[in-house]
Enzyme design. Structure first.
Site, PDB file in Angstrom:
ATOM      1  N   GLU A 156     159.013  70.524  71.044  1.00 27.71           N
ATOM      2  CA  GLU A 156     157.718  70.561  70.358  1.00 27.71           C
ATOM      3  C   GLU A 156     157.788  70.057  68.921  1.00 27.71           C
ATOM      4  O   GLU A 156     156.793  70.109  68.196  1.00 27.71           O
ATOM      5  CB  GLU A 156     157.122  71.975  70.399  1.00 27.71           C
ATOM      6  CG  GLU A 156     158.068  73.075  69.970  1.00 27.71           C
ATOM      7  CD  GLU A 156     157.505  74.457  70.268  1.00 27.71           C
ATOM      8  OE1 GLU A 156     156.285  74.597  70.443  1.00 27.71           O
ATOM      9  OE2 GLU A 156     158.306  75.400  70.324  1.00 27.71           O
ATOM     10  N   ARG A 172     158.931  82.674  77.545  1.00 30.94           N
ATOM     11  CA  ARG A 172     159.265  82.172  76.219  1.00 30.94           C
ATOM     12  C   ARG A 172     159.515  83.327  75.267  1.00 30.94           C
ATOM     13  O   ARG A 172     158.735  84.291  75.236  1.00 30.94           O
ATOM     14  CB  ARG A 172     158.127  81.292  75.678  1.00 30.94           C
ATOM     15  CG  ARG A 172     158.462  80.607  74.356  1.00 30.94           C
ATOM     16  CD  ARG A 172     157.332  79.719  73.898  1.00 30.94           C
ATOM     17  NE  ARG A 172     156.158  80.489  73.516  1.00 30.94           N
ATOM     18  CZ  ARG A 172     154.968  79.947  73.218  1.00 30.94           C
ATOM     19  NH1 ARG A 172     154.809  78.636  73.282  1.00 30.94           N
ATOM     20  NH2 ARG A 172     153.959  80.707  72.864  1.00 30.94           N
ATOM     21  N   ASP A 203     151.999  71.488  69.812  1.00 32.96           N
ATOM     22  CA  ASP A 203     152.709  71.382  68.546  1.00 32.96           C
ATOM     23  C   ASP A 203     153.336  69.999  68.367  1.00 32.96           C
ATOM     24  O   ASP A 203     153.359  69.462  67.257  1.00 32.96           O
ATOM     25  CB  ASP A 203     153.797  72.462  68.456  1.00 32.96           C
ATOM     26  CG  ASP A 203     153.270  73.751  67.838  1.00 32.96           C
ATOM     27  OD1 ASP A 203     152.400  73.669  66.957  1.00 32.96           O
ATOM     28  OD2 ASP A 203     153.708  74.834  68.246  1.00 32.96           O
ATOM     29  N   ARG A 228     146.489  70.595  64.084  1.00 35.86           N
ATOM     30  CA  ARG A 228     145.639  70.662  65.278  1.00 35.86           C
ATOM     31  C   ARG A 228     144.498  71.653  65.138  1.00 35.86           C
ATOM     32  O   ARG A 228     143.570  71.655  65.953  1.00 35.86           O
ATOM     33  CB  ARG A 228     146.477  70.995  66.511  1.00 35.86           C
ATOM     34  CG  ARG A 228     147.211  72.317  66.483  1.00 35.86           C
ATOM     35  CD  ARG A 228     148.177  72.397  67.668  1.00 35.86           C
ATOM     36  NE  ARG A 228     149.053  73.555  67.639  1.00 35.86           N
ATOM     37  CZ  ARG A 228     148.866  74.634  68.351  1.00 35.86           C
ATOM     38  NH1 ARG A 228     147.821  74.728  69.142  1.00 35.86           N
ATOM     39  NH2 ARG A 228     149.722  75.642  68.283  1.00 35.86           N
ATOM     40  N   CYS A 250     154.186  72.131  79.325  1.00 40.44           N
ATOM     41  CA  CYS A 250     153.403  73.375  79.366  1.00 40.44           C
ATOM     42  C   CYS A 250     152.279  73.360  78.341  1.00 40.44           C
ATOM     43  O   CYS A 250     151.563  74.344  78.180  1.00 40.44           O
ATOM     44  CB  CYS A 250     154.307  74.587  79.122  1.00 40.44           C
ATOM     45  SG  CYS A 250     155.187  74.566  77.548  1.00 40.44           S
ATOM     46  N   HIS A 262     127.465  84.441  73.229  1.00 40.00           N
ATOM     47  CA  HIS A 262     128.110  85.195  74.299  1.00 40.00           C
ATOM     48  C   HIS A 262     127.556  84.796  75.660  1.00 40.00           C
ATOM     49  O   HIS A 262     128.289  84.729  76.652  1.00 40.00           O
ATOM     50  CB  HIS A 262     127.898  86.692  74.081  1.00 40.00           C
ATOM     51  CG  HIS A 262     128.779  87.262  73.018  1.00 40.00           C
ATOM     52  ND1 HIS A 262     128.493  88.432  72.360  1.00 40.00           N
ATOM     53  CD2 HIS A 262     129.937  86.816  72.494  1.00 40.00           C
ATOM     54  CE1 HIS A 262     129.450  88.680  71.488  1.00 40.00           C
ATOM     55  NE2 HIS A 262     130.328  87.719  71.554  1.00 40.00           N
TER      56      HIS A 262
END
Length: 851
Positions: free
Chosen positions: A703, A609, A727, A737, A774, A459
């Site tokens: 994608e 989206r 993607d 991925r 994007c 952290h």
């Protein structure tokens, strides 16, 4: 529900019910671990099937042992081979010894991540002490919902103890062995040990780290916290103890045939040697990059003196209670005002402050005469020791969180804020800092942090990166010795913290310090210049306008994007509205959320989206079948086709935003033109029903390879195309991925991917449409020139990167970018593309600087 004779075992998941024999694992299916049933789950939360007590949460969080009020003990094991995830994707919601009620959530897991990385999601529900109970299944097939009756558990009359007695005193044998099972003694290896021991008359026990457990108890064996390669002692008592010992040693040292070899563990960072120190350099691990110089300052933790006694327990109880209330209020305030990463950390701290085991230990110590300060300190440190002795990195991180709470509460109890008389710009050295320490240090204006211990994923590391503060960890105890020596030297002696290269330079000479000061000044001035022009358009040297927008997920993100000069929102992910809730958001809730983002970006376009959730991301209120390969399953626009009411509700909300002209709708996972046409037709129908004459622009995400190949046909009916490189990379390269072993190779600068982008841009241009990116590639400065050269005219990046990408665009000439793009698409690998792009960027920036 249950009584002393009979108990109902309720379904802990919704899903398909399977008999033991149908579990795709020989150990479970054979009944070696015990009798029971299994469920192929449809949801991502394991619920308590009855009221009882948590015996043990597995070290790797994939399984929980429960003891029901009627004495039956159960193993609830999520998936097959999930121990190999080592806790990744799992979040335990309960703790050892905690009382739970029927239906209470026990653990949550990432269905997508777990399904991709285990052999099966089928989850076994095993009775561990079956010699005392009989099971009567209510159902052995079909489907079941959470909370519905699954089994009846009936207590048997106790056997004659004399019939089971064994003369364990007859003979003793003992020996030690290293456990070879992948993941240590989790459920299946523990069951195999028990099965081996039951072949002999002797009584056997395992001893580890000061604790012991009978081989009769799978729960007890798992509770020892034995990891792979830990050494355990086996003790056998009985007339056949020698034979039993050899069999158990073999069982412990021989992995099961179906166990996968564990990935090699990364070597620990090299501790700084004496030679390094003499050369003036300590090596560590980069937790947050950056460059800093300043005096070295050692920060020690708060220690307590001796407790002299003579306290009134009721008074000390009141003192501690008031301090806890004050700290809780302080943390709650932090939750209200801090950024996401900090909020997640403080939410963890708040939960720890309410842990009954910790509070009970502290108040019990007060009742025994300790002061509130010492009782709290001892209770916390005891919990830390318990977590750290298990050797689990995730649990060790929780121990550091507990130390943070110890510090915060002690400061409140002592009635004084910690005085930090630290020189401005100092490099702070400590054994290990807590998140609260770091936030206080950031307020003091320190130059950087270096720790003898700690990890790059802690952290503290997360917060340091968020603050832009250079930070090194794992420098070794030599760091503290050096910092102690510096405390007795001139405060003007500076060190260099080069976190970019993971090194602390102890005694830099004057030329080196001058170089560092110059580099830091250059970096600061560059950031300042970029930010000053962040709100201006990004025009290339030859006058081509590139839109630099921002990827956001909330109004707060949008406000941040506006402050950073974004030209609009290039991608608003709407999934945030739908997850982590028990019911779907209403149309009005959606409208309010979408409208707030438009309001945060005045006069700028916002691309929203539609929901991209499906078989890979389950919703509690949207039961969908589990899929063997969810990334190729029901997701994106396919979910809208399967559940049209969900998409209709979202489209209705989007049509109500004002002004509608600034709202652009983006459709995910489009693979063919008919999907686009169906949504456009549905938007027309819904708009007519609502009396809306205006229509928002409608775009599709590129994608999947089929969309890139059909880009010309799609562009004929879409208003714009937006490439999702994350993607598109995995579908083009056939590499997950999220696969840890392949992550470095899933590079969107691969020539094959660039060819698909080029094809998309060319097709869109022929129809007069624009193309944006994007995905993560838009955020990579090394890709900016290539994307512009391929024909991309919008880049949607993270809000803090807007100024940097805009500044880079202004240095480029599209004709030179086109020449670069034509060159790199002919190369053979992503590495070659990156090398060529790096050379190009260096040449361009050098020419601009000398012009």
């Amino acid at each position: 529900m249950h009584n002393n004779k009979q108990m109902t075992f309720s379904a802990p998941f919704s899903g398909a019910v399977l008999t033991m024999a149908r579990i795709p694992d020989p150990v479970f299916a054979s009944g070696a671990m015990g009798d029971g049933l299994a469920i192929d789950p449809l949801d991502d939360v394991l619920h308590a099937p009855f009221a009882g007590v948590v015996i043990n949460v597995a070290r790797t969080l994939h399984a929980i042992n429960l003891r029901a009020d009627n004495g039956s003990e159960w193993l609830l094991h999520v998936g097959i081979d999930t121990v190999e995830l080592n806790g990744e994707g799992f979040d335990a919601l309960v703790k050892d010894g905690q009382r739970v009620t029927e239906g209470q959530p026990l653990l949550r897991f990432d269905l997508d991540k777990v399904a991709r990385n285990c052999r099966s999601l089928v989850s076994a529900l095993i009775l561990l002490n079956g010699d005392r109970y009989e099971l009567s299944p209510v159902r052995e097939s079909g489907s079941v919902n959470v909370g519905e009756p699954l089994m009846q558990v009936i207590a048997l009359a106790p056997d004659d103890e004399s019939a089971q007695s064994t003369d364990v005193r007859a003979k003793q044998a003992r020996g030690s062995i290293r456990v070879a099972h992948n993941g240590g003694l989790h459920a299946r290896p523990a069951a195999l040990v028990r099965q081996t021991a039951r072949q002999f008359a002797s009584h056997a026990e395992l001893h580890f780290s000061g604790a012991s457990a009978s081989t009769d108890s799978v729960t007890g064996l798992m509770g020892l916290g034995v990891a792979e390669q830990d050494e355990v002692e086996v003790v056998c008592l009985g007339h056949d103890s020698e034979v039993a010992l050899q069999a158990l040693l073999k069982a412990l040292s021989t992995p099961a045939h179906d166990e996968k070899p564990q990935a090699p563990v990364a070597a620990a960072p090299k501790a700084s040697s004496k030679a390094d120190r003499e050369n003036g350099i300590l090596h560590g691990v980069t937790a947050s990059p950056g460059l800093a110089s300043g005096p070295l300052f050692r920060l020690d933790t708060l220690e307590l003196g001796e407790d002299l006694g003579g306290h009134r327990p009721d008074e000390q109880r009141q003192i501690l209670s008031e301090a806890l209330v004050e700290v809780r209020a302080d943390i709650s305030t932090s939750l209200d005002h801090d950024q996401h990463e900090q909020s997640a950390i403080f939410a963890t701290h708040l939960a720890m402050l309410e842990d009954p085991a910790l509070l009970d230990a502290a108040f019990d110590a007060i009742d025994q005469g300790q002061a509130a300060t010492h009782a709290w300190s001892h209770a916390v440190l005891a919990q830390c020791a318990n977590l750290e002795k298990l050797g689990n990195a995730l649990l060790a991180e929780r121990a550091n969180d507990l130390r943070d709470l110890r510090q915060r509460v002690l400061l409140t109890l002592l009635g004084e804020a910690r005085t930090l008389e630290i020189p401005a710009g100092a490099i702070v050295a400590a054994r290990e800092l807590t998140p609260s320490d770091l936030l206080r240090l950031a307020q003091c204006g320190v130059g950087g942090i270096c720790m003898a211990e700690g990890g790059a994923t802690s952290h503290v590391a997360i917060l340091a990166r968020g603050k832009g503060m250079p930070c090194l960890v794992a420098l070794g105890s030599t760091l503290l010795d050096i910092a102690h020596e510096y405390a007795h030297e001139s405060a003007h002696q500076e060190v260099v913290l080069d976190a970019d290269n993971a090194r602390l330079e102890i005694r830099p000479d004057a030329p080196r310090l001058k170089e560092i000061h110059s580099l830091r000044a250059q970096r600061f001035e560059q950031r300042q210049r970029q930010q000053q022009h962040a709100h201006l358009p990004a025009l290339t040297q030859d006058g081509v306008s590139i839109v630099v927008a921002a990827n956001v997920a909330s109004r707060a993100d949008a406000e941040n994007a506006q402050l950073n000069g974004a030209d609009g929102v290039g991608l608003l992910r709407t999934e945030f509205l739908f997850v982590d809730r028990s019911t779907a958001p209403t149309e009005d809730e959606q409208l309010a959320a979408y409208q707030s983002v438009l309001d945060a970006m005045p006069d700028k376009p916002v691309i929203i989206r539609t929901i991209d959730i499906g078989g890979d991301k389950q919703l509690e209120y949207l039961p969908l079948p589990a899929e063997a390969n969810p990334v190729l399953g029901l997701r994106g626009i396919r979910l809208g086709q399967a559940r049209p009411e969900l998409l209709d509700q979202q489209l209705r909300a989007l049509l109500r935003v004002k002004p509608l002209a600034r709202c652009r709708i983006l459709l995910p996972m489009i693979t063919e033109v008919s999907e686009l046409l169906a949504v456009r037709e549905r938007i027309d129908e819904l708009a007519r029903e609502a009396g809306i004459g205006e229509r928002p622009e409608l775009g599709v995400m590129i994608e999947v390879p089929s969309a890139a190949l059909l880009a010309e046909q799609l562009a004929e009916h879409a208003d714009f195309l937006s490439i999702g490189t994350n993607d598109l990379s995995q579908y083009t390269l056939a590499m997950d991925r999220d696969h840890a072993g392949l992550a470095a190779r899933v590079d969107a600068l691969h020539p094959a991917l660039l060819r698909l982008i080029a094809m998309t841009c060319s097709a869109a241009a022929s129809k007069g449409r624009w193309v944006g990116v994007c995905g993560a590639l838009a955020c990579d400065p090394l890709a900016t020139a290539v994307l512009i050269g391929l024909g991309v005219r919008e880049l949607s990046v993270s809000p803090p990167q807007v100024a940097e990408i805009k500044a880079l665009v202004r240095e480029l000439d599209t004709r030179q970018c086109q020449a670069l793009a034509q060159h790199v698409v002919s190369l053979g690998s992503a590495a070659d593309v990156r090398a060529a792009s790096s050379t190009f960027q260096t040449q361009v920036l050098t020419r601009r600087a000398s012009a």
